[in-house]
Design an enzyme around this catalytic site. Structure first.
Site, PDB file in Angstrom:
ATOM      1  N   CYS A 246       0.802  -1.230   0.000  1.00 50.21           N
ATOM      2  CA  CYS A 246       0.000   0.000   0.000  1.00 50.21           C
ATOM      3  C   CYS A 246       0.837   1.284   0.000  1.00 50.21           C
ATOM      4  O   CYS A 246       0.578   2.186  -0.811  1.00 50.21           O
ATOM      5  CB  CYS A 246      -0.957   0.025   1.197  1.00 50.21           C
ATOM      6  SG  CYS A 246      -1.585  -1.574   1.685  1.00 50.21           S
TER       7      CYS A 246
ATOM      8  N   ARG B 163       5.098 -11.357   6.972  1.00 50.18           N
ATOM      9  CA  ARG B 163       4.364 -11.172   8.221  1.00 50.18           C
ATOM     10  C   ARG B 163       5.045 -12.033   9.285  1.00 50.18           C
ATOM     11  O   ARG B 163       5.316 -13.214   9.056  1.00 50.18           O
ATOM     12  CB  ARG B 163       2.894 -11.596   8.080  1.00 50.18           C
ATOM     13  CG  ARG B 163       2.153 -10.902   6.929  1.00 50.18           C
ATOM     14  CD  ARG B 163       1.843  -9.454   7.218  1.00 50.18           C
ATOM     15  NE  ARG B 163       1.479  -8.746   6.006  1.00 50.18           N
ATOM     16  CZ  ARG B 163       0.261  -8.708   5.472  1.00 50.18           C
ATOM     17  NH1 ARG B 163      -0.716  -9.397   6.050  1.00 50.18           N
ATOM     18  NH2 ARG B 163       0.013  -8.016   4.387  1.00 50.18           N
TER      19      ARG B 163
ATOM     20  N   GLN C  95       1.046 -12.191  -3.037  1.00 46.86           N
ATOM     21  CA  GLN C  95      -0.376 -11.839  -3.081  1.00 46.86           C
ATOM     22  C   GLN C  95      -0.667 -11.049  -4.344  1.00 46.86           C
ATOM     23  O   GLN C  95       0.143 -10.210  -4.760  1.00 46.86           O
ATOM     24  CB  GLN C  95      -0.724 -10.998  -1.846  1.00 46.86           C
ATOM     25  CG  GLN C  95      -2.179 -10.601  -1.745  1.00 46.86           C
ATOM     26  CD  GLN C  95      -2.481  -9.973  -0.389  1.00 46.86           C
ATOM     27  OE1 GLN C  95      -2.597 -10.651   0.611  1.00 46.86           O
ATOM     28  NE2 GLN C  95      -2.593  -8.666  -0.359  1.00 46.86           N
TER      29      GLN C  95
ATOM     30  N   ASP D 235      -1.915  -8.426  -5.133  1.00 45.50           N
ATOM     31  CA  ASP D 235      -2.297  -7.206  -4.431  1.00 45.50           C
ATOM     32  C   ASP D 235      -2.651  -6.105  -5.430  1.00 45.50           C
ATOM     33  O   ASP D 235      -1.890  -5.844  -6.363  1.00 45.50           O
ATOM     34  CB  ASP D 235      -1.127  -6.765  -3.554  1.00 45.50           C
ATOM     35  CG  ASP D 235      -1.564  -5.968  -2.350  1.00 45.50           C
ATOM     36  OD1 ASP D 235      -2.779  -5.877  -2.116  1.00 45.50           O
ATOM     37  OD2 ASP D 235      -0.690  -5.437  -1.640  1.00 45.50           O
TER      38      ASP D 235
ATOM     39  N   HIS E 239      -4.496  -2.009  -5.821  1.00 48.66           N
ATOM     40  CA  HIS E 239      -5.007  -0.797  -5.162  1.00 48.66           C
ATOM     41  C   HIS E 239      -5.638   0.118  -6.201  1.00 48.66           C
ATOM     42  O   HIS E 239      -5.046   0.386  -7.244  1.00 48.66           O
ATOM     43  CB  HIS E 239      -3.877  -0.072  -4.421  1.00 48.66           C
ATOM     44  CG  HIS E 239      -3.330  -0.870  -3.276  1.00 48.66           C
ATOM     45  ND1 HIS E 239      -2.225  -1.687  -3.400  1.00 48.66           N
ATOM     46  CD2 HIS E 239      -3.765  -1.001  -1.996  1.00 48.66           C
ATOM     47  CE1 HIS E 239      -1.995  -2.268  -2.242  1.00 48.66           C
ATOM     48  NE2 HIS E 239      -2.907  -1.876  -1.381  1.00 48.66           N
TER      49      HIS E 239
ATOM     50  N   LYS F  43     -14.331  -3.884   5.399  1.00 42.66           N
ATOM     51  CA  LYS F  43     -13.866  -4.751   4.318  1.00 42.66           C
ATOM     52  C   LYS F  43     -14.876  -5.850   4.026  1.00 42.66           C
ATOM     53  O   LYS F  43     -15.742  -6.173   4.842  1.00 42.66           O
ATOM     54  CB  LYS F  43     -12.519  -5.383   4.686  1.00 42.66           C
ATOM     55  CG  LYS F  43     -12.565  -6.268   5.925  1.00 42.66           C
ATOM     56  CD  LYS F  43     -11.215  -6.904   6.193  1.00 42.66           C
ATOM     57  CE  LYS F  43     -11.263  -7.827   7.411  1.00 42.66           C
ATOM     58  NZ  LYS F  43     -10.006  -8.563   7.609  1.00 42.66           N
TER      59      LYS F  43
ATOM     60  N   HIS G 129      -8.399  -1.315  -1.399  1.00 40.82           N
ATOM     61  CA  HIS G 129      -7.470  -2.442  -1.433  1.00 40.82           C
ATOM     62  C   HIS G 129      -8.234  -3.650  -1.957  1.00 40.82           C
ATOM     63  O   HIS G 129      -9.347  -3.925  -1.500  1.00 40.82           O
ATOM     64  CB  HIS G 129      -6.953  -2.779  -0.028  1.00 40.82           C
ATOM     65  CG  HIS G 129      -6.390  -1.619   0.722  1.00 40.82           C
ATOM     66  ND1 HIS G 129      -5.036  -1.460   0.943  1.00 40.82           N
ATOM     67  CD2 HIS G 129      -6.999  -0.566   1.333  1.00 40.82           C
ATOM     68  CE1 HIS G 129      -4.838  -0.363   1.652  1.00 40.82           C
ATOM     69  NE2 HIS G 129      -6.013   0.194   1.907  1.00 40.82           N
TER      70      HIS G 129
END
Length: 386
Positions: A32, A61, A79, A81, A83, A163, A210
């Site tokens: 992000c 993580r 991922q 991912d 945005h 979310k 996201h």
């Protein structure tokens, strides 16, 4: 949350040192902040929005050792991912399109039913209650208009915004979160993101969505393999077809290798091939093992199809030479068998028997196809996502 401090904040300020020297670094936990900096790197207009970024780079993580579990929970993972930076009036459409995207992917992968869960404001959160209320309303409205069934998990939202989580259930009945759609008003504020509005000399702050469709690729792979019991469909399998030779004659082995090359690279020209020119994953086993052992190995490895080539197959001219193709392992076996029957020219051998009047009562164990017909069969299986 991230604080924008710039380079050299932890060191590199002494005379004679380069910026970044002795600076502290950390493993990237999410994409992000980087995407926010990408957005901020250029002047943006309301006409530019929505702007979408996607990133498959590794994330980290620090999970507790007791929480680690195979591919489903890792400390380093990838991922899909994404945005989306959009205007307030674009939120509804972007969320609806993302929900449709999720449905398309999961339907194509034939993963069965999945669950939708709306996570609302947790006890500890950033931003105002009013901002949270508006964000939750927009997510709920998008879910209602999609016509899909969903549950609400109160207090289960991220600390920066509500979310929508998509959950798949494994064989043990445990739910795993895969896809997610999160609405965020806070990160654009932290990074002071803005764009020019239609009104002159006025700025506005974008909204950040996201989104991940598969989520952790490692976790999704584990659930996918479990869902198919290790027998992946032809179109996504790394083991699509293997050619097995009968006998030890050099001409049989060479012809089998040529057939494998023709099937894997149907449009190939002589010489080195580009990887992108490979259309199908075709292997060749011309070892000295018995044909029974080769077939057993092909089934164990999970090949969708295997084809036997022996001396009898090479009796015709090269353009009419055949392979005895058999459906070895496939989750949609009946659908594929119907396609194979379209390509039957002569039935070499069958399981058990045929019915009266020449109609097949049992599954065709092997079908004699030319290289061209085999290409057409694989193309049809691939195009139908079988």
């Amino acid at each position: 949350m991230f604080a924008v401090v710039g380079r050299g904040a932890q060191g590199g300020q002494d005379p004679g040192r380069q910026i970044g020297e002795n600076e502290e670094y950390g493993l990237k936990p999410m994409n992000c902040p980087g995407h926010c900096l990408l957005f901020k790197s250029h002047k943006r207009s309301y006409k530019d929005l929505p702007i979408r970024y996607a990133d498959f780079s590794p994330l980290h993580r620090n999970e507790l050792s007791g929480a680690l579990s195979g591919l489903t929970r890792l400390r380093r993972f990838h991922q899909d991912d994404g945005h989306i930076f959009c205007r307030h009036d674009q939120i509804k459409q972007e969320i609806a399109e993302t929900l449709d995207f999720v449905h398309l992917v999961y339907q194509t992968l034939n993963l069965g039913a999945y669950k939708l869960r709306l996570g609302t404001r947790p006890e500890q959160f950033v931003g105002s209650v009013d901002e949270w209320g508006k964000a939750e309303t927009r997510l709920r409205l998008a879910l209602d208009e999609s016509g899909r069934v969903y549950d609400t998990s109160h207090g289960d939202g991220a600390f920066y915004g509500p979310k929508i989580d998509i959950l798949l259930t494994d064989a043990n009945g445990k739910d795993h979160q895969t896809a997610t759609i999160q609405l965020d008003f806070q990160l654009p504020k932290r990074f002071a993101l803005e764009y020019d509005t239609s009104a002159s000399n006025k700025k506005d702050m974008p909204v950040l969505i996201h989104r991940a469709i598969l989520g952790s690729l490692e976790r999704f792979t584990a659930l996918l393999l479990e869902s198919y019991n290790g027998k992946l469909p032809f179109w996504m399998s790394p083991y699509q077809l293997i050619i097995l030779t009968v006998g030890e004659k050099a001409n049989i082995r060479q012809r089998a290798l040529n057939m494998a090359q023709q099937l894997a690279f149907p449009d190939a020209r002589p010489g080195p091939q580009f990887l992108k020119a490979r259309k199908f994953m075709v292997d060749c086993d011309n070892s000295n093992q018995s044909i029974g052992k080769k077939i057993l190995d092909a089934r164990k490895k999970g090949y969708s199809l295997y084809a036997v080539v022996g001396e009898r197959n090479l009796e015709q001219p090269p353009d009419k030479q055949t392979l005895d193709v058999t459906l070895a392992s496939h989750p949609k076996e009946q659908d594929v068998q119907k396609i194979i029957e379209k390509f039957v020219q002569s039935r070499i051998w069958m399981s058990q028997s045929e019915s009266h009047e020449g109609k097949i009562t049992n599954k065709v164990a092997a079908t004699s196809l030319t290289v061209q017909q085999c290409q057409e069969l694989m193309t049809e299986m691939d195009s139908r996502f079988l």
